[in-house]
Structures are given as C-alpha cells and as structure tokens.
Design a protein around this motif. Structure first.
Motif, PDB file in Angstrom:
ATOM      1  N   ILE A  88      35.348  42.292 -75.977  1.00 10.04           N
ATOM      2  CA  ILE A  88      34.987  43.152 -74.850  1.00 10.04           C
ATOM      3  C   ILE A  88      35.891  42.890 -73.657  1.00 10.04           C
ATOM      4  CG2 ILE A  88      33.146  43.603 -73.181  1.00 10.04           C
ATOM      5  CD1 ILE A  88      31.364  43.995 -75.317  1.00 10.04           C
ATOM      6  N   ARG A 166      34.468  29.909 -63.409  1.00  9.03           N
ATOM      7  CA  ARG A 166      33.681  31.150 -63.526  1.00  9.03           C
ATOM      8  C   ARG A 166      33.436  31.859 -62.193  1.00  9.03           C
ATOM      9  NH1 ARG A 166      28.570  30.954 -67.149  1.00  9.03           N
ATOM     10  NH2 ARG A 166      29.614  32.352 -68.555  1.00  9.03           N
ATOM     11  N   TYR A 174      32.222  43.922 -64.522  1.00 10.23           N
ATOM     12  CA  TYR A 174      31.820  43.933 -65.930  1.00 10.23           C
ATOM     13  C   TYR A 174      31.526  42.527 -66.433  1.00 10.23           C
ATOM     14  CZ  TYR A 174      34.383  48.046 -64.841  1.00 10.23           C
ATOM     15  OH  TYR A 174      34.840  49.141 -64.177  1.00 10.23           O
ATOM     16  N   GLY A 175      31.528  41.566 -65.529  1.00  9.27           N
ATOM     17  CA  GLY A 175      31.215  40.203 -65.933  1.00  9.27           C
ATOM     18  C   GLY A 175      32.286  39.556 -66.777  1.00  9.27           C
ATOM     19  N   ARG A 335      26.916  22.534 -68.368  1.00  6.08           N
ATOM     20  CA  ARG A 335      27.099  23.864 -68.944  1.00  6.08           C
ATOM     21  C   ARG A 335      26.987  23.747 -70.465  1.00  6.08           C
ATOM     22  NH1 ARG A 335      31.623  28.456 -69.496  1.00  6.08           N
ATOM     23  NH2 ARG A 335      30.116  29.874 -70.396  1.00  6.08           N
ATOM     24  N   GLN A 339      24.101  25.773 -72.219  1.00  5.43           N
ATOM     25  CA  GLN A 339      24.443  27.004 -72.923  1.00  5.43           C
ATOM     26  C   GLN A 339      24.908  26.800 -74.370  1.00  5.43           C
ATOM     27  OE1 GLN A 339      27.009  29.303 -70.177  1.00  5.43           O
ATOM     28  NE2 GLN A 339      25.135  30.062 -69.264  1.00  5.43           N
ATOM     29  N   ALA A 408      26.268  25.334 -61.198  1.00  3.87           N
ATOM     30  CA  ALA A 408      25.952  26.512 -60.391  1.00  3.87           C
ATOM     31  C   ALA A 408      26.024  27.787 -61.227  1.00  3.87           C
ATOM     32  CB  ALA A 408      26.898  26.601 -59.196  1.00  3.87           C
ATOM     33  N   ARG A 409      27.166  28.015 -61.859  1.00  2.00           N
ATOM     34  CA  ARG A 409      27.378  29.317 -62.513  1.00  2.00           C
ATOM     35  C   ARG A 409      27.144  29.305 -64.019  1.00  2.00           C
ATOM     36  NH1 ARG A 409      31.395  29.792 -58.120  1.00  2.00           N
ATOM     37  NH2 ARG A 409      32.710  28.334 -59.244  1.00  2.00           N
TER      38      ARG A 409
ATOM     39  N   ARG B  65      25.055  31.523 -75.738  1.00  3.30           N
ATOM     40  CA  ARG B  65      24.434  32.201 -74.585  1.00  3.30           C
ATOM     41  C   ARG B  65      25.244  31.848 -73.358  1.00  3.30           C
ATOM     42  NH1 ARG B  65      22.832  34.779 -78.585  1.00  3.30           N
ATOM     43  NH2 ARG B  65      20.940  35.955 -78.263  1.00  3.30           N
ATOM     44  N   ILE B  66      26.067  32.787 -72.878  1.00  4.52           N
ATOM     45  CA  ILE B  66      26.973  32.434 -71.783  1.00  4.52           C
ATOM     46  C   ILE B  66      26.784  33.297 -70.535  1.00  4.52           C
ATOM     47  CG2 ILE B  66      28.770  31.451 -73.254  1.00  4.52           C
ATOM     48  CD1 ILE B  66      30.224  34.223 -72.900  1.00  4.52           C
ATOM     49  N   PRO B  67      25.533  33.588 -70.134  1.00  3.32           N
ATOM     50  CA  PRO B  67      25.390  34.381 -68.914  1.00  3.32           C
ATOM     51  C   PRO B  67      26.006  33.665 -67.709  1.00  3.32           C
ATOM     52  CG  PRO B  67      23.293  33.360 -69.489  1.00  3.32           C
ATOM     53  CD  PRO B  67      24.223  33.123 -70.641  1.00  3.32           C
ATOM     54  N   THR B  68      26.598  34.435 -66.816  1.00  2.00           N
ATOM     55  CA  THR B  68      27.014  33.876 -65.535  1.00  2.00           C
ATOM     56  C   THR B  68      25.755  33.774 -64.691  1.00  2.00           C
ATOM     57  OG1 THR B  68      29.097  35.065 -65.729  1.00  2.00           O
ATOM     58  CG2 THR B  68      28.549  34.179 -63.572  1.00  2.00           C
ATOM     59  N   THR B  69      25.386  32.548 -64.359  1.00  2.00           N
ATOM     60  CA  THR B  69      24.162  32.404 -63.568  1.00  2.00           C
ATOM     61  C   THR B  69      24.536  32.516 -62.099  1.00  2.00           C
ATOM     62  OG1 THR B  69      24.412  30.005 -63.512  1.00  2.00           O
ATOM     63  CG2 THR B  69      23.122  30.920 -65.308  1.00  2.00           C
ATOM     64  N   LEU B 305      27.353  45.637 -73.250  1.00  2.00           N
ATOM     65  CA  LEU B 305      27.441  44.545 -74.221  1.00  2.00           C
ATOM     66  C   LEU B 305      28.045  43.271 -73.625  1.00  2.00           C
ATOM     67  CD1 LEU B 305      28.688  46.502 -77.362  1.00  2.00           C
ATOM     68  CD2 LEU B 305      26.425  45.561 -76.982  1.00  2.00           C
ATOM     69  N   SER B 306      28.299  43.260 -72.331  1.00  2.00           N
ATOM     70  CA  SER B 306      28.978  42.119 -71.721  1.00  2.00           C
ATOM     71  C   SER B 306      28.087  40.870 -71.748  1.00  2.00           C
ATOM     72  CB  SER B 306      29.354  42.466 -70.282  1.00  2.00           C
ATOM     73  OG  SER B 306      29.998  41.376 -69.699  1.00  2.00           O
ATOM     74  N   PRO B 307      28.508  39.831 -72.487  1.00  2.00           N
ATOM     75  CA  PRO B 307      27.626  38.672 -72.703  1.00  2.00           C
ATOM     76  C   PRO B 307      27.332  37.846 -71.452  1.00  2.00           C
ATOM     77  CG  PRO B 307      29.536  38.613 -74.172  1.00  2.00           C
ATOM     78  CD  PRO B 307      29.799  39.662 -73.162  1.00  2.00           C
ATOM     79  N   THR B 308      28.147  37.983 -70.426  1.00  2.00           N
ATOM     80  CA  THR B 308      27.841  37.201 -69.227  1.00  2.00           C
ATOM     81  C   THR B 308      26.778  37.881 -68.370  1.00  2.00           C
ATOM     82  OG1 THR B 308      29.579  38.247 -67.917  1.00  2.00           O
ATOM     83  CG2 THR B 308      30.173  36.252 -69.111  1.00  2.00           C
ATOM     84  N   ARG B 309      26.466  39.127 -68.738  1.00  2.00           N
ATOM     85  CA  ARG B 309      25.471  39.853 -67.960  1.00  2.00           C
ATOM     86  C   ARG B 309      24.206  40.195 -68.750  1.00  2.00           C
ATOM     87  NH1 ARG B 309      28.432  38.330 -64.667  1.00  2.00           N
ATOM     88  NH2 ARG B 309      29.424  39.411 -62.937  1.00  2.00           N
ATOM     89  N   ASN B 313      19.335  33.449 -69.387  1.00  2.00           N
ATOM     90  CA  ASN B 313      19.690  32.033 -69.301  1.00  2.00           C
ATOM     91  C   ASN B 313      18.484  31.211 -69.781  1.00  2.00           C
ATOM     92  OD1 ASN B 313      20.914  29.589 -68.577  1.00  2.00           O
ATOM     93  ND2 ASN B 313      20.089  29.677 -66.503  1.00  2.00           N
TER      94      ASN B 313
END
Lengths: 557, 372
Positions: A88, A166, A174-175, A335, A339, A408-409, B65-69, B305-309, B313
C-alpha cells in the motif's frame, strides 16, 4: 566529537531543494560523520547473516555477491507478498509533501533525500520499475529507475539515516509509515550483507550473552552489586537483588544500557531501590542474566532477527516459572513488546494475567503479552499511595520530559510518565506542544544510529529536540531532560553537551530513587549521582572534609 | 527529470487527450467511438483495475499490528484513553477512519517549519493544504453527484438538493433582458480554484517541486481540463452564441441526457445536437476513470486498508496471528549456560546443571564421563 562542525556552523541549514537537477540525476556522496561503520564479519557469522566480509562504505567496492540484484528483487517480491503495509505504501503516496519538514534529519540537515517522502521514493522508484506496467514502459517519466549498485548504496546510506521514529506517519494523510519502509529496506540490504556495525555487533552480543554490550553473566551481576554498594553508601540501606531465581513471581527485564553506562546506571539504581522498598510489601521479583536485554537490535535488522532476540523473554519467563514480566524504561523495546511480541513468540499461556502484588491492580491492557511497563506499574503504586516520596530531594532539578518515539507513537504511553514525574519532583515544565507526546522529536540516535562515527548526523537529527529543550531552558531554567528510554540516555548526553551544555539527562526511575523514603535510611545528603541535595551543599562539603580527614588518618596509621 | 520536463510532459499528454476526440469527432465524426465505446471501455477498465488492485493489496496480510498511536493508550482505569487517535477497539477504529477519510484528520495536523538562523525553530500555522484538499475533494464529489441528473430518470431528490445548494451563490449574470443564463454552480469553480492552488503550491515549495513526478502534474491538469470543458459547456455556450454567434460550446442538455441514459441502460445511441466540446469533456473523463486504478489516485481505496490507521492498538491484550510465521533459530538458555556455567557458578548465580568439577563426587556424573 572533534570532527563535528561547531554548533553555529551546523545550524546553518539550507532546506531549499535543487531547482533544475532532479533527485534521480544527482549522485549521492557518502560522507564521513554521517555514514556508520560496516558490520564486522564475525558478528554476522555468529548469527548467520549473509555475506560476512570486511568492507567499508567509503570504499568503491562493497563486495556484494554476484547475484545481488536477483537476491534484492526476490526479497522485495517476497516482502510485497508478506506485508500489506509495503504494498500500500508503495502505491498510494501522492507526494503532497506534508511529511517533508516533519523529519528531524531533514530539519537538522536539509538533505532532500531525508524527506520521508523521498526516502520512500528511493524504494518506490525500483518497485515501479519492476512491478508496474507504467514503470516498465515509461521509466523515469513514471518515476521508475533501474536497480544499480549506486541505488543500493543510496538505500544503505539513507535507510541508515532514519531512526524509525514514525513522526512522519502521524502527519501523512494515508498513514504511510517511513519506519515500515526503513525496516523493510534494511531487511533487503541485510540480504546482501549491507548493515552497520553498531547494529550487527549488538545483535550478535544479544544473541550470545543476552545483552547488547556482551556483558557476561558474572559481570552483569558485578555491575548490579556495584550499584548496591553505591546505594548503601548514599542511603545506608543494603539491598539484595536476585538473579535467575526460579519460582519468583515476576521477571524483570530492562535494557542493558542501564546496567552499563551513565546516566542509565542511576535509573538502574532506582529500579533496585524500588524493588527493595516493595519487597516487604510482597514483591517477589528476579533479574535475569540470560534475558538481560530489553532492547531489541534485531528489530533494526529484520523482523526475523527481532523475533529471534525477543524469544528470550518468554523462554526465560517459562524456565524460571514466573507469573508475569515487568519491563524497564526503554523505547523501541516497548514498540516490539506492544506491537510484535505476542505475534512473534506468543502465546504466553504459561504466564498469568499480570496483577500488581502491592495494589492488586489487574493490568488488563497487558493480559495478552503478560508484560507490564514499569512506568505503568509505578504510576499505579503512586496512585494507590503505596510509595512514601519526598519530591524535594529532586529540588535541584528543573525537569522537562522527552517522550520517546516508540512508546509515544507505537504504544501511546503519554500520561503515565508525566503522572510519575509530577509526583517525584516539584519543578516540571513541558516543552512546546508541537514537540511532545505524539508529535515528539527523536533524540537523533534511535534505531541503531547511536554510534560514535555518525556524530554529525546525530547532532543534526537531534537539533529539533535540542531546540525545544533550549526553549524551556531559557524560559524556565530547565536543567534536566527526563526520559524513559535507554537509547535516549545514551544519546542525549552528547546532544545536550553539544547544543545546551547546561542540561543533563535523567531516567524517570532515577528520580524515584531519589525521592523514595526507604525504611531505615540515613538522612540523605546526596542524590544517586552523589551530588549534594538541595540545601545540603554545606553538609555534604563538611562530610567530604570529614571523609578526607579520615583517609588522611588512615594514611597516617 | 526535473519539474520543467514533468510539467511540460504532463501538459503535452493532456493536450493530446484533448486533440484526439476533437479531431476524431470534428474531422472524422467518430461519435460512436468517443460517445459509447471509449466510455464503456474506461468504466470497464476502472472496475476491473480497482478490483485487481484492491484484491492485490488484500492478498498480502498485515502480519503485525502496527497502528500509529497518536494519543494516550488504554492503560490504568484512571488514565483517560484517547479512544480515537489510539483506538483499542473496532468502534474507535471506525471513528478514526471516518475522520481520516471524511475530514483528512492527519492532514489537519500539518504545520510548517520556520527555520531561523542560529537553529531557532518555530512551527507555523499551515492549514492551507488541508483546506485546499478538502475543497478539491468535496467540490469534486458535488460535481460528480450533480452529474447523476444525467443518468437517472426521475432525478433523485438528493441530486436536486445538491444542485440547489450548489447554486445558492448564484450571481445573476443575465446581462440582457430576456436572456436566460443557466445558474452558476459554485462547485466547478471551487474545483478549479483548489486544483490551481494545489498546482501552484507544488511548484512554489521547493521540496514538493523536487519530489513531484509527471504522475503528480498529469492528474491535476487532466481534472482542470475536465472542469474547464464542463464549465465552458454549462456557462459559456449560450453566451458565445449570443455574443459571437458561434455554437462552439453549445450543447443541448436534453440530448446529452439521452446519451447518458442510453449508456447506463445499455441501450447506447448517439443523439444529434451534441457539440465537439462535449466529446472532449467525455474523453477526458474517460481517461481519468481508466487512469485511476493505475495511478496514485488509488489512495482513495488504499486509505481504507492502511495498517497504521485501520488497526486497533490492542496487541498487548489480544493475540494476533502472523499467517506466514515460521520457526527461527534462537540461542537457548542451555546453550548460554553451557558457555558461561563456570563463571556463573563462581559468581554465585544459580545454574541448571552443575559443572563437572563442582558435582558431589568431584568427577562429574557417569553420563558426562561417558560422553567424554
């Protein structure tokens, strides 16, 4: 440090990108002070990484295997199939530039390839060439280019100029997460033996001895015994941390940097004191020499290596038969734990859902991994009034708090450390809001870049953070930068020395160690660094004189 | 490749895409090709292309699982979690995604760096990109929805409402008595203004200029072309006819609707009285539709589909499986102890197995002796 330009020189950063020459046409010059040393063959061999050999990034010939191109392209294809994130992120960037001035390396250095978008384009351009029709037919007009040795060198140079912090991913509409690009980019590079010494040596050390400095078990214990002596001298209380003890309720794992180098060592003393304090209240905890590294340098190499090193935590917990694991102050370690750990090496069904033996609090947010962050643990203790604290013992300090990037992130550990800090010191000041919490700036040396040979890069990367510290230093007289990360504690002293020499670096649990009122302690005159407490300067001086006299007397005898 | 070549290349390509239908219809009368075959082919390409693209993404898993927190995690009960920026459950993720997709929340965080000599940093208010992005996407959406009036019979109520809203800013430009100009629809003009801003911004800021590819300029020019031809048809047709006595931009709306209805009911026909300008408009739209799945424009689908969003978490609470997980070599405790046993014993550290010299009879167990 001597090779690094003076701060006034370094601060002259030009952020303007070249006007006419496009980036694909401007060659990359690999510079001393930015590039790290190459990984040594013995370390690669020890863990079975490919292509071990002596080489230097400053040489023309990087001694790649003959079929390097095939290896890289196969590796890329495989990773596109394994990581949706990569696929992506290769496809959807619109190059809006929102990330450009969010990267600390770009801010402090001005090199356009350090804009997160361009760092990703380094990889994207090859992806387009190999996997998109437009790229195959239209080449540069479609933003595609051929994979050459120069491209590979460019990847190596710039994927080891990203600390996987990050920050850009917070701003990307779009992250798109450059950390993900860098992690996978480094995986690809490692397939042909391109890495850096300050990552591959710690990896080999962690694998063998359990910690990144290669401290052997007896030496690890010696270091802690040494802290125990120091603590006794300062507080008058003797403590007895236990090691590799079977049947303990909790296993404690912290980054080994805290055992080895100042100022992390004082944080380590804080842990020992806290555990001693809680012992009578029912805490049953052990340290481990086998799992003696919380940090995971494997994570800066590949997902596989991260898994291999992380495996020790659960393996040791299982062997010792503990109920759950407590983790020390660390950045990327958390992290990984938050995760990746359960997915890597879980399920930890031989452990129990963590419950604080002191307060009875169930750590429900950790019921899967069974691993609790010590800041969560301590915050809970303070909230339940279980710690007798004298914050005035930190009155010499005017503290600001640096949110480490990964907690944090990659986790969201924002309030807990602040709550603890506010309870153990009286002078706390926040840095500007655009530089803290989820918008925090990297120390400039994360993700394995805290080597000595890339000092210029580190001073540049740390500029935005240093600038924010300077702001609170000038405004409130802040003299201490608190953090909850061992890499921070290793990186910041140099950074502060360079940009704001008046500011020191401290771990949050060092402040706890200072403030904690131990049963049977003598009147403290110094902090854990053996520096006089606020208002104790004269007492301490008198004691020093006394001590000297004693020494003199002894000499006479 | 620099920005000059990038812009020129994109302009030339868009120019060619204007000329093709122009020449085709005006000189060769290929109305059937440009009015029916090309639009059908474009829509088919779009549908198939998008499906292939999305399935391609979906085929690769999200192993971790890699969301940006971007806010406080769920932790102790007395600490307030930021449920949107650091969601721990599905509802939080849905809200986060909705805010991201509908309001471009992350882009809203944008600020610009002000670098002053002597390493003084400042962060300035910078919401223009966010404003322009919202203006562009929403005006485009309104334009799109308005066009439903050509494809539906009867026209749904919401389409009429949108049109009404869109025309609220109508500024009567009937210059002559008895002259009926169609009402001004503001969306088309916002669309062009926003696109112009996005183009100028890309050009003006040295960093975006440096990273821009033809693939960034081309869609901007293409959509500007679409909007411009649309506006010419709607607002300039009668005007040109009246003033200059030419029918270049004149299009009979009724006939366009007949063509559109024919297309959607799979009963295609080319009615009379549709000017060349319409075929240019239609061809550019077809180009955009067909180009969509193969370009950066797929961010519209990719964002979902963006895995960081789109992940919660919660990986410390719930175990997630990596579908391609494989066993790895680890350095076991036994190997570790084997290497350091003597030193450990000497330091008083507990061991699993006592070294030979330390066993009770001082000569090691029988088994060990046999091994040797």
């Amino acid at each position: 440090m001597s090779d690094v330009p003076k701060p006034e020189e370094l601060a002259k950063v030009d952020h303007t990108s070249p006007l006419i020459t496009g980036w694909m046409n401007s060659p990359v010059e690999i510079k001393k002070g930015v590039a790290c040393y190459a990984g040594k063959p013995k370390n690669l061999e020890y863990v079975g990484l490919p292509n071990p050999r002596e080489w230097s990034p400053l040489d023309e010939d990087w001694k790649l295997p003959d079929n390097w191109k095939e290896i890289i392209l196969d590796g890329l294809r495989e990773r596109l199939e394994r990581f949706r994130s990569l696929k992506i992120f290769m496809d959807i960037c619109v190059r809006c530039g929102a990330c450009a001035d969010k990267c600390h390396f770009f801010i402090g250095g001005g090199d356009p390839r350090n804009m997160p978008v361009l760092r990703a384009e380094l990889l994207r351009s090859i992806y387009r060439r190999e996997y998109t029709t437009a790229g195959k037919i239209m080449g540069k007009f479609a933003g595609a280019r051929d994979l050459t040795v120069d491209v590979l060198k460019e990847w190596w140079y710039y994927f080891f100029q990203c600390t996987e912090c990050r920050r850009c991913s917070v701003f990307c509409p779009y992250g798109i997460d450059t950390a993900e690009i860098t992690i996978i980019g480094r995986e690809l590079l490692n397939l042909v033996g391109l890495n850096i010494d300050w990552i591959s040596a710690p990896v080999a050390n962690c694998y063998r001895t359990g910690n990144h400095l290669g401290i052997q078990p007896h030496a690890y214990k010696d270091m802690l015994d040494f802290f125990v002596d120091d603590i006794e001298e300062i507080t008058g209380v003797k403590m007895e941390p236990s090691f590799n003890r079977k049947g303990a309720e909790i296993l404690f794992i912290t980054p080994s940097g805290d055992v080895f180098a100042d100022p992390g060592t004082y944080t380590c003393m804080g842990y020992i004191m806290l555990f001693h304090y809680l012992q009578k209240m029912g805490l049953d905890i052990t340290w481990s020499t086998y799992a003696s590294e919380g940090g995971n340098f494997g994570y800066f190499t590949s997902h596989e290596m991260a898994k291999r090193l992380n495996a020790k935590m659960y393996a040791e917990a299982k062997r010792l038969g503990v109920k759950w694991i407590l983790g020390g102050e660390c950045g990327h370690m958390w992290r990984v734990i938050n995760q990746y750990m359960d997915t890597f090496n879980g399920p930890a069904d031989f452990l129990e859902e963590p419950v604080s033996p002191i307060t009875g609090t169930k750590f429900e947010n950790a019921k899967g991994t069974k691993m609790v962050h010590i800041i969560e643990f301590t915050a809970d203790l303070i909230k339940h009034n279980k710690l007798k604290l004298d914050p005035s013992r930190n009155d010499n300090l005017k503290v600001t708090f640096h949110d480490s990037c990964n907690p944090a992130r990659g986790m969201g550990l924002l309030e807990e450390p602040r709550y603890v800090i506010k309870n153990v010191c009286n002078n706390f000041y926040e840095m500007p809001e655009n530089t803290i919490r989820e918008l925090t700036f990297c120390c400039g040396g994360g993700a394995g870049l805290n080597a000595g040979e890339d000092m210029e890069l580190r001073m540049r990367g740390g500029l935005p953070r240093a600038n924010a510290v300077k702001h609170v230093h000038e405004k409130y007289g802040v003299n201490m930068l608190a953090c909850i990360c061992a890499i921070d504690r290793a990186v910041f002293p140099d950074l502060m020395q360079y940009w704001i020499p008046e500011v020191g670096v401290i771990g949050v649990h060092e402040m706890i160690g200072n403030a904690l009122i131990l049963e049977g302690e003598k009147e403290r005159t110094t902090d854990l660094r053996s520096e006089p407490l606020h208002g104790m300067e004269e007492v301490e001086e008198a004691e020093e004189v006394k001590k000297e006299e004693k020494v003199e007397e002894n000499k006479d005898v | 490749m620099n920005f000059i070549i990038g812009i020129l290349f994109s302009l030339v390509v868009v120019g060619i895409f204007v000329l093709i239908p122009w020449v085709g219809v005006w000189a060769f009368d290929l109305r059937y090709l440009f009015g029916i075959i090309v639009p059908y082919a474009a829509v088919a390409t779009f549908i198939v292309g998008i499906i292939i693209r999305v399935l391609g993404w979906a085929r690769s898993p999200s192993p971790f699982r890699i969301p940006t927190t971007a806010g406080q995690q769920k932790s102790l009960p007395w600490i307030k979690q930021n449920k949107i920026d650091n969601p721990s459950g599905t509802i939080g993720v849905i809200i986060r995604m909705a805010l991201e997709i509908l309001l471009f929340r992350s882009l809203f965080r944008n600020m610009s760096l002000e670098f002053r000599g002597g390493a003084k940093l400042a962060y300035e208010w910078e919401k223009w990109l966010w404003i322009a992005a919202l203006a562009f996407h929403y005006s485009f959406l309104v334009v799109l929805l308005r066009h439903l009036r050509f494809f539906t019979e009867p026209i749904p109520a919401f389409v009429r409402w949108i049109e009404k809203l869109d025309g609220l800013f109508e500024i009567g430009i009937a210059p002559f008595a008895g002259f009926a100009a169609p009402g001004i629809l503001i969306s088309g003009f916002i669309l062009i203004a926003a696109l112009t801003y996005l183009f100028l911004r890309r050009l003006y800021i040295s960093q975006t200029r440096y990273i821009s590819l033809p693939a960034d300029y081309f869609p901007l020019f293409l959509i500007i072309g679409i909007a411009a031809t649309g506006i010419l048809m709607r607002h300039m047709g009668v005007f040109m006819q009246f003033i200059f006595k030419v029918d270049w931009f004149s299009v009979q709306v009724v006939n366009v609707k007949e063509l559109a209805m024919g297309l959607v009911t799979f009963n295609p026909k080319i009615p009379e009285g549709i000017g060349t300008i319409f075929f240019i408009h239609l061809f550019l739209v077809s180009t955009l539709i067909a180009y969509f799945p193969f370009s950066k424009l797929v961010h519209m689908a990719g964002i979902f589909l963006s895995p960081t969003r789109n992940l919660a978490n919660n990986s410390r609470t719930v175990r997630h499986i990596n579908p391609w997980d494989y066993p790895v070599h680890v350095h076991s405790y036994d190997e570790y102890e084997d290497e350091f046993r003597e030193k450990m014993v000497e330091a008083g550290l507990p061991v699993e197995k006592m070294p030979e010299s330390q066993t009770e009879d001082g000569s090691g167990t029988q088994e060990e002796a046999e091994k040797e």
